[in-house]
Write an enzyme that holds these catalytic residues in place. Sequence first.
Site, mmCIF file in Angstrom:
data_model
loop_
_atom_site.group_PDB
_atom_site.id
_atom_site.type_symbol
_atom_site.label_atom_id
_atom_site.label_comp_id
_atom_site.label_asym_id
_atom_site.label_seq_id
_atom_site.Cartn_x
_atom_site.Cartn_y
_atom_site.Cartn_z
ATOM 1 N N HIS B 80 14.883 -1.566 -3.668
ATOM 2 C CA HIS B 80 13.882 -0.781 -4.204
ATOM 3 C C HIS B 80 12.741 -1.292 -3.326
ATOM 4 O O HIS B 80 12.117 -0.445 -2.620
ATOM 5 C CB HIS B 80 13.467 -0.837 -5.346
ATOM 6 C CG HIS B 80 12.426 0.196 -5.683
ATOM 7 N ND1 HIS B 80 12.192 1.385 -5.610
ATOM 8 C CD2 HIS B 80 11.246 -0.398 -6.367
ATOM 9 C CE1 HIS B 80 10.995 1.585 -5.795
ATOM 10 N NE2 HIS B 80 10.452 0.622 -6.422
ATOM 11 N N ASP B 110 0.448 12.278 25.109
ATOM 12 C CA ASP B 110 1.328 11.752 24.373
ATOM 13 C C ASP B 110 1.097 10.457 24.119
ATOM 14 O O ASP B 110 0.004 9.936 24.599
ATOM 15 C CB ASP B 110 2.878 11.951 25.250
ATOM 16 C CG ASP B 110 3.879 11.962 24.292
ATOM 17 O OD1 ASP B 110 4.108 10.848 23.222
ATOM 18 O OD2 ASP B 110 4.796 12.791 24.206
ATOM 19 N N HIS B 259 0.912 -10.893 2.806
ATOM 20 C CA HIS B 259 -0.387 -10.181 2.494
ATOM 21 C C HIS B 259 -0.924 -9.272 3.481
ATOM 22 O O HIS B 259 -1.087 -8.074 3.088
ATOM 23 C CB HIS B 259 -1.427 -11.041 2.075
ATOM 24 C CG HIS B 259 -2.409 -10.537 1.272
ATOM 25 N ND1 HIS B 259 -2.175 -9.956 0.067
ATOM 26 C CD2 HIS B 259 -3.520 -9.794 1.734
ATOM 27 C CE1 HIS B 259 -3.331 -9.317 -0.445
ATOM 28 N NE2 HIS B 259 -4.071 -9.308 0.430
ATOM 29 N N GLU B 261 0.977 -7.457 5.180
ATOM 30 C CA GLU B 261 1.851 -6.200 5.141
ATOM 31 C C GLU B 261 1.328 -5.463 4.179
ATOM 32 O O GLU B 261 1.581 -3.975 4.231
ATOM 33 C CB GLU B 261 3.078 -6.573 4.753
ATOM 34 C CG GLU B 261 4.216 -5.676 4.458
ATOM 35 C CD GLU B 261 4.573 -4.903 5.571
ATOM 36 O OE1 GLU B 261 4.512 -5.292 6.554
ATOM 37 O OE2 GLU B 261 5.116 -3.584 5.336
ATOM 38 N N SER B 274 -9.699 9.649 4.493
ATOM 39 C CA SER B 274 -11.087 9.687 4.727
ATOM 40 C C SER B 274 -10.999 11.261 5.632
ATOM 41 O O SER B 274 -11.978 11.921 5.367
ATOM 42 C CB SER B 274 -11.541 8.749 6.056
ATOM 43 O OG SER B 274 -11.552 7.449 5.191
ATOM 44 N N LYS B 337 -15.401 1.362 0.928
ATOM 45 C CA LYS B 337 -14.591 2.524 1.297
ATOM 46 C C LYS B 337 -14.801 3.603 0.267
ATOM 47 O O LYS B 337 -15.203 4.826 0.163
ATOM 48 C CB LYS B 337 -13.397 2.172 1.678
ATOM 49 C CG LYS B 337 -13.176 1.427 2.900
ATOM 50 C CD LYS B 337 -11.640 1.644 3.518
ATOM 51 C CE LYS B 337 -11.574 2.815 4.217
ATOM 52 N NZ LYS B 337 -12.311 3.034 5.451
#
Lengths: 199, 538
Positions: B80, B110, B259, B261, B274, B337
């Site tokens: 999982h 592209d 971390h 990650e 945003s 943020k």
Amino acid sequence: MASTRTKNRRAAMALSVVVAAMVGLAFASVPLYKLFCQVTGYGGTPKIKVAAGDSVSTRQIEVRFDANVNRDMPWRFKPAQVHMTVKLGEPKLAFYRARNDSDETVTGTAVFNVTPYKVGPYFSKIDCFCFTEQTLKPGQEVDMPVEFFVDPEIFTDPNTKDVHAITLSYTFYRSEPEDSDKKAETAARPADGDSKIKG
Amino acid sequence: MAHAEAHHDDHHHPGFFTRWFCSTNHKDIGTLYLWVSMFAAIVGGLMSWYIRAELAEPGLQFISNDAEGKQFYNVLVTGHGFIMVFFVVMPAMIGGFGNWFVPLMIGAPDMAFPRMNNISFWLLVAGFLLLLTAAFIDGGPGTGWTVYPPLSSIDFHPGRAVDFGILSLHVAGASSILGAINFIVTIFNMRAPGMTIHRMPLFVWAILVTAFLLLLALPVLAGGLTMLLTDRNFGTAFFNPAEGGDPVLWQHLFWFFGHPEVYIIIIPAFGIISQIVSTFSKKPVFGYLGMAYAMAAIGVVGFVVWAHHMYTIGFNVDTRAYFTAATMVIAVPTGVKIFSWLATMWGGSIKFEVPMMYALAFIFLFVVGGVTGVTLANASADLVFHDTYYVVAHFHYVMGLAAILAMFAGWYYWIGKMSGRRYPEGLARIQFWFFVIGVNVLFFPQHFSGLAGMPRRIPDYPDAYAPYNYISSVGALITAIGTLLFFVVIWRTYASKETVEANQWGEGATTLEWHVASPAPWHTHEELPDMTGKAPAE
């Protein structure tokens, strides 16, 4: 468009170098980490010194001795003394008793650390049975020496001056595991953290 | 952009195989990534529902009460985690939305390396197949996604399962590194004239920061995994204390990757949110530069906080103090943020379309997870919370659910652009409420069971934890209905006859992808748009 192509290739090359450098750093971390532990005494790694310093304090500290064997190791391994009180700065000799209970010759190496971990920088070994491999014939029993001293600085460092007892711990591992393709390490190295839990 | 539309029917009628297997088109590859992510989400989701079914009551109901059964439970937990991180969130956010919209948003025709893009995608598929193979051989890898030795060593996982798992991560990691290089080069070199770094939409900023995190973090994982592989098979002893190694070194290497990650997972979500908050508030994002550099700051600080995952190994007080403080510092840019999103909405003309509802749910869940994160950052508290369900609740809120909600938000926001069809409004709203209520009922009680001491990764528990777990499992059922409904939404969308215009969302949607037709034609931005002197795209 050709210039964009060249620019793109160059950028991709530079980024590939970054990737390669990070892989290199991951592998470089292995020796660096060992070095870091030895230099800073991190994780309870004792220092290794040629001789004790000149200053001997009148203050004393208790040193306790702990011994473990890995489950694959057919030895009986115990400290000859459970604890001793030492003067700070004074070199002391302690013994561990090992006996090979199996009916074959067994070589082993001991990994070691001290707790609490924070006293690592102040606990120095001058000589130790754990610096080399030890071999015992079937039924052989030996006393193995360790010569150490505790740096008097331990009582001036605010982090460690609350420490009144240090535990020196060893875990003996068998050097040649059953599957012969594993190469035996010749020199014992300090172990960090949880290694002794396996014992 | 009538001419672009005329173009795409002119030439290019590749056959099915050429179009989907040999694709070099960023939009088709993006679509492929999204489908793989959805398929992997079903697999990873089924594993988690099996876990919740087992945990619905005390005792063992679905797994057998022997070593094999418990190993199977460990394999479920491991699978999982791996699948959701590496094969659901990363492919959808970076491979899917990133491929689709980074070139569109910066005005590039592209990606910089279209064929490398194809390799990235197929390496990901190969990695996924290797992971599934691992689950079916030699009892499967039951190591948890952290793969700590000695549990992952040859002594305790003697079969080939962990080796397959390692190879899977190697291959998926190579895929992500190639993808990251592609994104960085595209964003640095392929922007339309006038699209300066400080005019890029925040989603592009998010992908840029994420790509740098991938570039710096994944090679460290690759190095660590290689050491683990050679420890297991070739007699090295990097992590084996019997021969001079140290298992704690693995934890340092793993979390130096692990971390960053979690930011790799959540920063693209920041970008999506945003765009959506700005679009549906009909306002540019509040504090554009602050938002962009907050993501960069999170990325940088994310590399120096890794040891907060391993407080229990016995650090000294100074080290704990440093990692506690450094971890808490991350609350500052994330706070920037959150407040900038709120300030964007403040005084805006807010429209509660489904993407916006998902964006608001994202902000709520992310704040809940962030608050527990600040709690867990404290080394002294973490020693108690370590490996309890409190941690499980924390990271599911802050990166699991938040990321999934952002993915839903992005899907609803962009599906008109990607497919040219309108999603069924009523069904989408029902799907939203089922999913958002479901995940909160699922994970909120786990804070309490965790505070009460319930350990993670264990298939059974004392009766005292039964009520919380029962509620959690009911939440999992509601979430399952929400997930099922999403696939109905997908089917109804693609079956729908109702098309959408180029700019589906009206004046709030200012970024370049809304200037091309819907569905986006095969080739876009063949003539580079001139952005000189225009306001930041957000």
